[in-house]
Write a protein that holds these residues in place. Sequence first.
Motif, PDB file in Angstrom:
ATOM      1  N   GLY A  66       7.203  -9.865  56.220  1.00 36.02           N
ATOM      2  CA  GLY A  66       6.718 -10.057  57.585  1.00 36.02           C
ATOM      3  C   GLY A  66       6.105  -8.813  58.199  1.00 36.02           C
ATOM      4  O   GLY A  66       5.858  -8.797  59.404  1.00 36.02           O
ATOM      5  N   ILE A  67       5.892  -7.765  57.405  1.00 36.88           N
ATOM      6  CA  ILE A  67       5.355  -6.515  57.967  1.00 36.88           C
ATOM      7  C   ILE A  67       3.826  -6.475  57.875  1.00 36.88           C
ATOM      8  O   ILE A  67       3.130  -6.388  58.881  1.00 36.88           O
ATOM      9  CB  ILE A  67       5.948  -5.286  57.237  1.00 36.88           C
ATOM     10  CG1 ILE A  67       7.467  -5.287  57.323  1.00 36.88           C
ATOM     11  CG2 ILE A  67       5.343  -3.995  57.808  1.00 36.88           C
ATOM     12  CD1 ILE A  67       8.020  -5.068  58.693  1.00 36.88           C
ATOM     13  N   ARG A  68       3.298  -6.529  56.662  1.00 39.05           N
ATOM     14  CA  ARG A  68       1.842  -6.403  56.476  1.00 39.05           C
ATOM     15  C   ARG A  68       1.126  -7.722  56.731  1.00 39.05           C
ATOM     16  O   ARG A  68      -0.049  -7.761  57.088  1.00 39.05           O
ATOM     17  CB  ARG A  68       1.540  -5.899  55.074  1.00 39.05           C
ATOM     18  CG  ARG A  68       1.942  -4.446  54.874  1.00 39.05           C
ATOM     19  CD  ARG A  68       2.024  -4.112  53.411  1.00 39.05           C
ATOM     20  NE  ARG A  68       3.046  -4.920  52.761  1.00 39.05           N
ATOM     21  CZ  ARG A  68       3.092  -5.169  51.468  1.00 39.05           C
ATOM     22  NH1 ARG A  68       2.158  -4.696  50.671  1.00 39.05           N
ATOM     23  NH2 ARG A  68       4.065  -5.903  50.965  1.00 39.05           N
ATOM     24  N   TYR A  69       1.840  -8.818  56.498  1.00 37.18           N
ATOM     25  CA  TYR A  69       1.309 -10.172  56.747  1.00 37.18           C
ATOM     26  C   TYR A  69       2.508 -11.082  56.825  1.00 37.18           C
ATOM     27  O   TYR A  69       3.638 -10.675  56.534  1.00 37.18           O
ATOM     28  CB  TYR A  69       0.337 -10.621  55.653  1.00 37.18           C
ATOM     29  CG  TYR A  69       0.732 -10.174  54.267  1.00 37.18           C
ATOM     30  CD1 TYR A  69       1.797 -10.778  53.603  1.00 37.18           C
ATOM     31  CD2 TYR A  69       0.066  -9.133  53.631  1.00 37.18           C
ATOM     32  CE1 TYR A  69       2.178 -10.361  52.347  1.00 37.18           C
ATOM     33  CE2 TYR A  69       0.440  -8.705  52.372  1.00 37.18           C
ATOM     34  CZ  TYR A  69       1.493  -9.328  51.727  1.00 37.18           C
ATOM     35  OH  TYR A  69       1.867  -8.895  50.489  1.00 37.18           O
ATOM     36  N   PRO A 100       6.812 -12.676  61.140  1.00 37.85           N
ATOM     37  CA  PRO A 100       8.102 -11.974  61.217  1.00 37.85           C
ATOM     38  C   PRO A 100       9.055 -12.640  62.198  1.00 37.85           C
ATOM     39  O   PRO A 100       8.633 -13.266  63.163  1.00 37.85           O
ATOM     40  CB  PRO A 100       7.694 -10.581  61.701  1.00 37.85           C
ATOM     41  CG  PRO A 100       6.454 -10.809  62.497  1.00 37.85           C
ATOM     42  CD  PRO A 100       5.760 -11.998  61.904  1.00 37.85           C
ATOM     43  N   ASN A 110      16.099 -12.438  58.244  1.00 37.99           N
ATOM     44  CA  ASN A 110      15.777 -13.596  59.074  1.00 37.99           C
ATOM     45  C   ASN A 110      14.365 -14.101  58.772  1.00 37.99           C
ATOM     46  O   ASN A 110      14.113 -15.308  58.727  1.00 37.99           O
ATOM     47  CB  ASN A 110      15.916 -13.261  60.549  1.00 37.99           C
ATOM     48  CG  ASN A 110      17.361 -13.048  60.955  1.00 37.99           C
ATOM     49  OD1 ASN A 110      18.283 -13.496  60.248  1.00 37.99           O
ATOM     50  ND2 ASN A 110      17.589 -12.367  62.076  1.00 37.99           N
ATOM     51  N   ARG A 165      12.782 -13.918  55.958  1.00 34.25           N
ATOM     52  CA  ARG A 165      12.777 -14.605  54.663  1.00 34.25           C
ATOM     53  C   ARG A 165      13.676 -15.846  54.672  1.00 34.25           C
ATOM     54  O   ARG A 165      13.385 -16.834  53.997  1.00 34.25           O
ATOM     55  CB  ARG A 165      13.197 -13.621  53.577  1.00 34.25           C
ATOM     56  CG  ARG A 165      12.174 -12.492  53.404  1.00 34.25           C
ATOM     57  CD  ARG A 165      12.741 -11.303  52.646  1.00 34.25           C
ATOM     58  NE  ARG A 165      13.196 -11.639  51.308  1.00 34.25           N
ATOM     59  CZ  ARG A 165      12.401 -11.773  50.238  1.00 34.25           C
ATOM     60  NH1 ARG A 165      11.099 -11.599  50.369  1.00 34.25           N
ATOM     61  NH2 ARG A 165      12.902 -12.073  49.063  1.00 34.25           N
ATOM     62  N   ARG A 193      17.724 -10.495  50.631  1.00 31.77           N
ATOM     63  CA  ARG A 193      17.321 -10.495  52.040  1.00 31.77           C
ATOM     64  C   ARG A 193      16.958 -11.911  52.512  1.00 31.77           C
ATOM     65  O   ARG A 193      15.831 -12.184  52.935  1.00 31.77           O
ATOM     66  CB  ARG A 193      16.131  -9.556  52.277  1.00 31.77           C
ATOM     67  CG  ARG A 193      16.391  -8.122  51.868  1.00 31.77           C
ATOM     68  CD  ARG A 193      17.337  -7.393  52.828  1.00 31.77           C
ATOM     69  NE  ARG A 193      17.512  -6.015  52.400  1.00 31.77           N
ATOM     70  CZ  ARG A 193      18.554  -5.563  51.684  1.00 31.77           C
ATOM     71  NH1 ARG A 193      19.527  -6.402  51.320  1.00 31.77           N
ATOM     72  NH2 ARG A 193      18.634  -4.304  51.337  1.00 31.77           N
ATOM     73  N   LEU A 194      17.939 -12.808  52.385  1.00 32.81           N
ATOM     74  CA  LEU A 194      17.770 -14.179  52.851  1.00 32.81           C
ATOM     75  C   LEU A 194      18.944 -14.505  53.774  1.00 32.81           C
ATOM     76  O   LEU A 194      20.095 -14.535  53.329  1.00 32.81           O
ATOM     77  CB  LEU A 194      17.779 -15.164  51.674  1.00 32.81           C
ATOM     78  CG  LEU A 194      16.661 -15.057  50.651  1.00 32.81           C
ATOM     79  CD1 LEU A 194      16.997 -15.902  49.419  1.00 32.81           C
ATOM     80  CD2 LEU A 194      15.328 -15.496  51.241  1.00 32.81           C
ATOM     81  N   THR A 195      18.672 -14.722  55.047  1.00 34.18           N
ATOM     82  CA  THR A 195      19.727 -15.147  55.961  1.00 34.18           C
ATOM     83  C   THR A 195      20.013 -16.628  55.727  1.00 34.18           C
ATOM     84  O   THR A 195      19.108 -17.457  55.832  1.00 34.18           O
ATOM     85  CB  THR A 195      19.293 -14.942  57.429  1.00 34.18           C
ATOM     86  OG1 THR A 195      18.975 -13.566  57.618  1.00 34.18           O
ATOM     87  CG2 THR A 195      20.400 -15.362  58.382  1.00 34.18           C
ATOM     88  N   ASN A 214      -3.718  -8.727  59.614  1.00 32.66           N
ATOM     89  CA  ASN A 214      -2.661  -9.728  59.469  1.00 32.66           C
ATOM     90  C   ASN A 214      -1.277  -9.220  59.885  1.00 32.66           C
ATOM     91  O   ASN A 214      -0.301  -9.965  59.791  1.00 32.66           O
ATOM     92  CB  ASN A 214      -2.598 -10.219  58.017  1.00 32.66           C
ATOM     93  CG  ASN A 214      -3.611 -11.333  57.741  1.00 32.66           C
ATOM     94  OD1 ASN A 214      -3.471 -12.446  58.243  1.00 32.66           O
ATOM     95  ND2 ASN A 214      -4.638 -11.015  56.976  1.00 32.66           N
ATOM     96  N   ALA A 215      -1.187  -7.966  60.298  1.00 33.54           N
ATOM     97  CA  ALA A 215       0.124  -7.405  60.634  1.00 33.54           C
ATOM     98  C   ALA A 215       0.548  -7.835  62.029  1.00 33.54           C
ATOM     99  O   ALA A 215      -0.267  -7.957  62.940  1.00 33.54           O
ATOM    100  CB  ALA A 215       0.070  -5.889  60.548  1.00 33.54           C
ATOM    101  N   PHE A 255       0.932   0.322  60.091  1.00 31.48           N
ATOM    102  CA  PHE A 255       1.903  -0.762  60.271  1.00 31.48           C
ATOM    103  C   PHE A 255       3.092  -0.189  61.025  1.00 31.48           C
ATOM    104  O   PHE A 255       3.592   0.879  60.673  1.00 31.48           O
ATOM    105  CB  PHE A 255       2.398  -1.288  58.912  1.00 31.48           C
ATOM    106  CG  PHE A 255       1.329  -1.924  58.082  1.00 31.48           C
ATOM    107  CD1 PHE A 255       0.844  -3.184  58.385  1.00 31.48           C
ATOM    108  CD2 PHE A 255       0.803  -1.266  56.971  1.00 31.48           C
ATOM    109  CE1 PHE A 255      -0.141  -3.778  57.610  1.00 31.48           C
ATOM    110  CE2 PHE A 255      -0.178  -1.843  56.190  1.00 31.48           C
ATOM    111  CZ  PHE A 255      -0.655  -3.108  56.514  1.00 31.48           C
ATOM    112  N   VAL A 295       6.976  -0.504  61.934  1.00 29.42           N
ATOM    113  CA  VAL A 295       8.212  -1.152  61.487  1.00 29.42           C
ATOM    114  C   VAL A 295       9.394  -0.620  62.283  1.00 29.42           C
ATOM    115  O   VAL A 295       9.281   0.390  62.992  1.00 29.42           O
ATOM    116  CB  VAL A 295       8.476  -0.934  59.967  1.00 29.42           C
ATOM    117  CG1 VAL A 295       7.354  -1.530  59.146  1.00 29.42           C
ATOM    118  CG2 VAL A 295       8.633   0.553  59.654  1.00 29.42           C
TER     119      VAL A 295
END
Lengths: 495, 106
Positions: free
Chosen positions: A328-331, A334, A346, A348, B23-25, B87-88, B96, B98
């Motif tokens: 969800g950062i570059r595309y 998110p 969250n 993913r 990394r899957l909630t 697309n960010a 970017f 974060v």
Amino acid sequence: MSELTTLSIEAAAAGLRAGEFTAAELTEAVLARSAAVEPTIGSYLLETPEQARAMAAAADARLRAEGDAAPLLCGIPGALKDLICTAGVRTTAASRMLETYVPFYDAHVAQRLKDAGFVLTGKANLDEFAMGSSTETSAYHTTRNPFCPDCVPGGSSGGSASSVAADQAFFSLGTDTGGSIRQPASMCGVVGLKPTYGRVSRRGVMAMASSLDQVGPFARSVRDTAAVLEAIAGRDELDATSSARPVPAYREACGRDVRGLKIGVPREYFAEGVEPAVAAAVRAAVEQLVSLGAEAVEISLPHTEYGMSTFYVLMSSEVSANLARFDGIRYGVPREGGTMWEAYSNTRGQGFGPEVQRRIMLGTYVLSAGYAEAYYVRAQKVRTLIRDDFATALAEVDAIAAPVSPTTAFRLGERTDDPVVMYLSDVLTLPCSLAGLPGLSVPCGFDGEGKPIGLQLMGAHWAEETLFSLAYALEQSTDWSLAANRNRIRVGDAQ
Amino acid sequence: MTDSAAQSLITEEQVRQLAWLARLTLTDADVAHFTDELGKVLAHMERLAEVDVEGIEPTAMAVQAEGNVVRADVPRPACAQETILANAADTEAGCFRVRAMLEESA
């Protein structure tokens, strides 16, 4: 002029050059056909009529300027699986994760088709990130089989297959990792080819399992399929696994004599689980090739029964690595979270559907410390045995003939509850993928309910021409092609 | 193999750990569902243990590579920064943006 939509690619190209109709008229005819059938079938995640009209106008200008020198696909409408990136046109992989993603570049295959002057009809539906066998894991909608609207079109390239079967496009591109071109081609009564691994560039096609993925064409006839492969095959300097081997004139293989060609029929591909109607149709197709002068012999591919386990270990391992990039950062879309890690999780957890999550976790498990040797390395060794089975067989025969799918198209929702049952849909196409071989599905009849059956022809690496020769001989000497069976399509005029 | 035996191949605790690593909630219902399904899939994969792989080399790619692939190291145009950032969800000063990866204290 609805008959325009059913022309072969070569007949359409001839008509364009003779001035019988324009690319704009051809495109309007296809758009009108799509308007009639798309509400029922749902082939597309995104139709692109504006782009199509602009591309058709450009094709008409080019045809006027270049005449016969224009590429064969100039002005010919085609669809792309929505796993294939298209500059400026939303590309979702049928995932919520990429609901808003607009690539800034074309996949190599999309660029090649654009260079040839094709007309983009739209982005075809698929299972999410190409993970599925029925197109039902798409986050957006289900696609229906044109021959049986209560049934799936197969998958994962279900929309690519249904769009061609329903005359919404002259051809389409799909991707095949374990059967995702051959199985939907079989279920939708069209021709589909998974080329040899490395024959077609994978650049710009969202990666599922990089050692297995391959792009290939769907079309309504063998010659049309060969024509599309001619346009997309060959070296791409930005995909190191794409081959520099010369690209043959594949259409010339159509019509080549099949007398004396030796066809192996693997006994393991007719085991329990293969519907009697499918086995009978495939055996009849082999008999037809024998009547044309080919020779058939029974062969054995002894490790076939381990193909599914091998495939699911290796594929899911590669999936878990390839899909790590979606954060969800570059595309992507998110989601919020307390810490950065929670936000990733969250994103993913909500962005991926259950089939994608299952495969990511499976791959994470089989690659984890303490399990990698028992699963991943062992599966790589069994892959060697499967590849060697084919090498041994193909030293004796020119091609291998078998069913594509154990069954014809199944009902929507019928197999979504049990992943193992769904995975068994691909049990006869997985070994060919593990061995990196070319595999082609060509129509070979119908079951008692009028649902199509496909013959799978597999050959040695780079032996696509042999597959085209055999498939063309079969198509021309029988009445199993889509062209001979449009009366069976259950949407549009025939509804 | 019975369902209960199949399910024993993986526990809910392991599924929670996998979900964290990947990394899957997941919800509690998801965890229960995936535990059942992954158990069934792993039961099928167990069949690989039957195969004699003694002395067999692993295959990573099924088609022989045509030698190392190299090209001349010549600069060529790349796409513009703003194109890549388009697309960010969040950008700042051409980058970017974060969340903080490390806590301030400790």
